[in-house]
Design an enzyme around this catalytic site. Structure first.
Site, PDB file in Angstrom:
ATOM      1  N   ASN A  49       0.745  -1.466  -0.240  1.00  0.00           N
ATOM      2  CA  ASN A  49       0.064  -0.128  -0.366  1.00  0.00           C
ATOM      3  C   ASN A  49       1.087   1.285  -0.030  1.00  0.00           C
ATOM      4  O   ASN A  49       1.477   1.011   1.360  1.00  0.00           O
ATOM      5  CB  ASN A  49      -1.595  -0.482   1.132  1.00  0.00           C
ATOM      6  CG  ASN A  49      -1.463   1.371   1.306  1.00  0.00           C
ATOM      7  OD1 ASN A  49      -1.800   1.955   0.467  1.00  0.00           O
ATOM      8  ND2 ASN A  49      -2.399   1.758   2.686  1.00  0.00           N
ATOM      9  N   TRP A  50       0.623   2.141  -1.039  1.00  0.00           N
ATOM     10  CA  TRP A  50       1.754   2.298  -1.559  1.00  0.00           C
ATOM     11  C   TRP A  50       1.428   4.756  -0.808  1.00  0.00           C
ATOM     12  O   TRP A  50       1.902   5.106  -1.025  1.00  0.00           O
ATOM     13  CB  TRP A  50       2.230   3.106  -2.917  1.00  0.00           C
ATOM     14  CG  TRP A  50       3.397   2.417  -2.696  1.00  0.00           C
ATOM     15  CD1 TRP A  50       3.956   1.756  -2.458  1.00  0.00           C
ATOM     16  CD2 TRP A  50       3.439   2.117  -4.675  1.00  0.00           C
ATOM     17  NE1 TRP A  50       5.014   0.748  -3.501  1.00  0.00           N
ATOM     18  CE2 TRP A  50       4.263   1.273  -4.542  1.00  0.00           C
ATOM     19  CE3 TRP A  50       3.074   2.741  -6.090  1.00  0.00           C
ATOM     20  CZ2 TRP A  50       5.416   0.772  -5.937  1.00  0.00           C
ATOM     21  CZ3 TRP A  50       3.762   2.626  -6.967  1.00  0.00           C
ATOM     22  CH2 TRP A  50       5.140   1.007  -6.835  1.00  0.00           C
ATOM     23  N   LYS A  51       0.257   4.420   0.384  1.00  0.00           N
ATOM     24  CA  LYS A  51      -0.607   5.414   0.553  1.00  0.00           C
ATOM     25  C   LYS A  51      -0.186   6.844  -0.712  1.00  0.00           C
ATOM     26  O   LYS A  51      -0.634   6.562  -1.858  1.00  0.00           O
ATOM     27  CB  LYS A  51      -0.021   5.816   1.856  1.00  0.00           C
ATOM     28  CG  LYS A  51       0.761   4.101   2.578  1.00  0.00           C
ATOM     29  CD  LYS A  51       0.232   4.562   4.382  1.00  0.00           C
ATOM     30  CE  LYS A  51      -0.400   4.082   5.098  1.00  0.00           C
ATOM     31  NZ  LYS A  51       0.382   3.234   6.435  1.00  0.00           N
ATOM     32  N   HIS A  84      -8.892   1.437   4.797  1.00  0.00           N
ATOM     33  CA  HIS A  84      -8.022   1.344   6.008  1.00  0.00           C
ATOM     34  C   HIS A  84      -7.786   2.892   7.322  1.00  0.00           C
ATOM     35  O   HIS A  84      -8.834   3.403   6.947  1.00  0.00           O
ATOM     36  CB  HIS A  84      -6.898   2.122   5.028  1.00  0.00           C
ATOM     37  CG  HIS A  84      -5.166   2.621   5.079  1.00  0.00           C
ATOM     38  ND1 HIS A  84      -5.052   3.022   6.264  1.00  0.00           N
ATOM     39  CD2 HIS A  84      -4.496   1.291   5.423  1.00  0.00           C
ATOM     40  CE1 HIS A  84      -3.979   2.694   6.621  1.00  0.00           C
ATOM     41  NE2 HIS A  84      -2.989   1.621   5.856  1.00  0.00           N
ATOM     42  N   GLU A  97      -6.112   4.824   8.519  1.00  0.00           N
ATOM     43  CA  GLU A  97      -6.239   6.487   7.459  1.00  0.00           C
ATOM     44  C   GLU A  97      -7.913   6.837   7.260  1.00  0.00           C
ATOM     45  O   GLU A  97      -7.711   8.301   7.638  1.00  0.00           O
ATOM     46  CB  GLU A  97      -5.227   6.711   6.971  1.00  0.00           C
ATOM     47  CG  GLU A  97      -3.699   5.933   7.322  1.00  0.00           C
ATOM     48  CD  GLU A  97      -2.348   5.569   6.643  1.00  0.00           C
ATOM     49  OE1 GLU A  97      -2.222   5.783   5.782  1.00  0.00           O
ATOM     50  OE2 GLU A  97      -1.376   5.798   7.535  1.00  0.00           O
ATOM     51  N   GLU A 111      -4.951  -4.519  10.892  1.00  0.00           N
ATOM     52  CA  GLU A 111      -3.924  -3.699  10.949  1.00  0.00           C
ATOM     53  C   GLU A 111      -4.016  -2.764  11.785  1.00  0.00           C
ATOM     54  O   GLU A 111      -5.007  -2.374  12.414  1.00  0.00           O
ATOM     55  CB  GLU A 111      -3.679  -2.478   9.840  1.00  0.00           C
ATOM     56  CG  GLU A 111      -3.739  -3.334   8.534  1.00  0.00           C
ATOM     57  CD  GLU A 111      -3.254  -2.051   7.286  1.00  0.00           C
ATOM     58  OE1 GLU A 111      -1.568  -2.317   7.000  1.00  0.00           O
ATOM     59  OE2 GLU A 111      -3.425  -1.293   7.517  1.00  0.00           O
ATOM     60  N   GLY A 164       2.849   2.196  11.084  1.00  0.00           N
ATOM     61  CA  GLY A 164       4.177   3.198  10.538  1.00  0.00           C
ATOM     62  C   GLY A 164       4.849   3.556  11.792  1.00  0.00           C
ATOM     63  O   GLY A 164       5.657   4.786  11.884  1.00  0.00           O
ATOM     64  N   SER A 218       3.889  -1.525  10.383  1.00  0.00           N
ATOM     65  CA  SER A 218       5.517  -2.243  10.164  1.00  0.00           C
ATOM     66  C   SER A 218       6.253  -3.887  10.007  1.00  0.00           C
ATOM     67  O   SER A 218       6.790  -4.138  11.129  1.00  0.00           O
ATOM     68  CB  SER A 218       6.005  -1.841  12.392  1.00  0.00           C
ATOM     69  OG  SER A 218       5.200  -0.658  12.176  1.00  0.00           O
ATOM     70  N   GLY A 269       3.793  -0.976   3.967  1.00  0.00           N
ATOM     71  CA  GLY A 269       3.022   0.567   3.727  1.00  0.00           C
ATOM     72  C   GLY A 269       4.388   0.782   3.609  1.00  0.00           C
ATOM     73  O   GLY A 269       5.111   0.035   2.496  1.00  0.00           O
ATOM     74  N   GLY A 270       5.572   1.281   4.231  1.00  0.00           N
ATOM     75  CA  GLY A 270       6.945   1.512   4.137  1.00  0.00           C
ATOM     76  C   GLY A 270       7.733   0.171   3.934  1.00  0.00           C
ATOM     77  O   GLY A 270       8.293   0.997   2.389  1.00  0.00           O
TER      78      GLY A 270
HETATM   79  P1  13P Z   1       3.358   0.381   7.296  1.00  0.00           P
HETATM   80  O1  13P Z   1       3.922  -0.988   6.926  1.00  0.00           O
HETATM   81  O2  13P Z   1       4.922   1.522   7.124  1.00  0.00           O
HETATM   82  O3  13P Z   1       3.656   0.224   8.995  1.00  0.00           O
HETATM   83  O4  13P Z   1       1.997   0.264   6.673  1.00  0.00           O
HETATM   84  C1  13P Z   1       1.234  -0.693   7.445  1.00  0.00           C
HETATM   85  C2  13P Z   1      -0.215   0.047   6.334  1.00  0.00           C
HETATM   86  O5  13P Z   1      -0.987   1.087   6.884  1.00  0.00           O
HETATM   87  C3  13P Z   1      -0.503  -0.775   5.007  1.00  0.00           C
HETATM   88  O6  13P Z   1      -1.777  -0.524   5.079  1.00  0.00           O
END
Ligand code: 13P
Length: 254
Positions: free
Chosen positions: A9-11, A95, A97, A167, A173, A212, A233-234
């Site tokens: 997920n590149w956000k 999600h 966010e 999640e 993050g 993470s 994510g990251g």
């Molecule tokens: P991180 O892997 O950066 O913690 O993000 C997780 C996430 O929100 C994937 O949707």
């Protein structure tokens, strides 16, 4: 045996040309045939270019969100039909966010998931508890309620009808992933809920962990019986670390 699914997920990261450059670096590092499902969810503006660059590779396209409405006067929204034309295989819905920053409710998440399924796109339905809720001992209650509401009207006719992503908010993050044991406890609870709602097909549905995940912790998370892949994510933003995660996820399938 469930086929694990790994999704980046590149956000709100990467332009269309950066997305293309990522895939051009990634593809030579991975096998053309995979024992796992892999997808990348770029921003909407990169979906078209990314889809063309991925071509017939082992990696599918995913959207980060969708509107539950059809076409019409919904400024700034993207419809299911628009995703179908781009050959999106998955769409992330709910999600944390989007829930926290855009006020998305579980009821809306369910409507989006139902609309996606009607068009043949698999929803990746996200949920998880906050740190405060965990500290109050309310994790299973919060996750159970989110499942009940976010899965209203959702169908599970086959093993690939939907994906649930657990999640925990405190792990996203933060560099602080849930331990495999903590994640497994919640995943087993989610599986029970899915069995209650859908019957035995729930044994074949994938439940991803997100928060993470990186190449150091992925193997121990995915070794858990009810963790069937990851939503990252990251660690999905660099071709090398995403390639490493693909390898680890494939090993967990073998
Ligand atoms: P991180 O892997 O950066 O913690 O993000 C997780 C996430 O929100 C994937 O949707």
């Amino acid at each position: 045996m469930r086929r694990p699914i790994l999704v980046a997920n590149w956000k709100m990261n990467k332009t269309a040309s950066e997305a293309q450059a990522f895939v051009e670096q990634l593809l030579p590092q991975i096998d053309a045939q995979q024992e796992i499902d892999i997808a990348i969810a770029p921003p909407f503006t990169a979906l078209d270019r990314l889809g063309r660059t991925l071509g017939g590779s082992a990696i599918s396209l995913a959207a980060q969100n969708v509107s539950a409405a059809g076409d019409g006067a919904f400024t700034g929204e993207v419809s299911v039909g628009m995703l179908v034309e781009l050959s999106c295989r998955y769409a992330i819905v709910g999600h944390s966010e989007r829930r926290a920053l855009h006020g998305e409710t579980s009821q809306e998440v369910a409507r989006k998931a139902v609309a996606l399924q009607a068009a043949g796109i698999r929803p990746i339905i996200c949920l998880g508890e906050s740190l405060r809720e965990r500290e109050q001992g309310r994790t299973l209650e919060v996750v159970g309620k989110a499942l009940e509401q976010s899965l209203a009207g959702v169908k599970a006719e086959g093993s690939d009808a939907l994906v649930v992503a657990y999640e925990p908010l405190w792990a996203i993050g933060s560099g602080r992933n849930a331990t495999p044991e903590i994640a497994q406890e919640v995943h087993a609870f989610i599986r029970q809920h899915l069995v209650k709602q859908f019957g035995t097909v729930a044994e074949s549905l994938c439940i991803q962990y997100g928060g993470s995940v990186d190449p150091e912790n992925a193997a121990s998370l995915m070794a858990q019986p009810d963790i069937d892949g990851a939503l990252v994510g990251g660690a999905g933003l660099q071709p090398d670390s995403f390639a490493a995660l693909i390898k680890i996820t494939a090993e967990s399938a073998g």
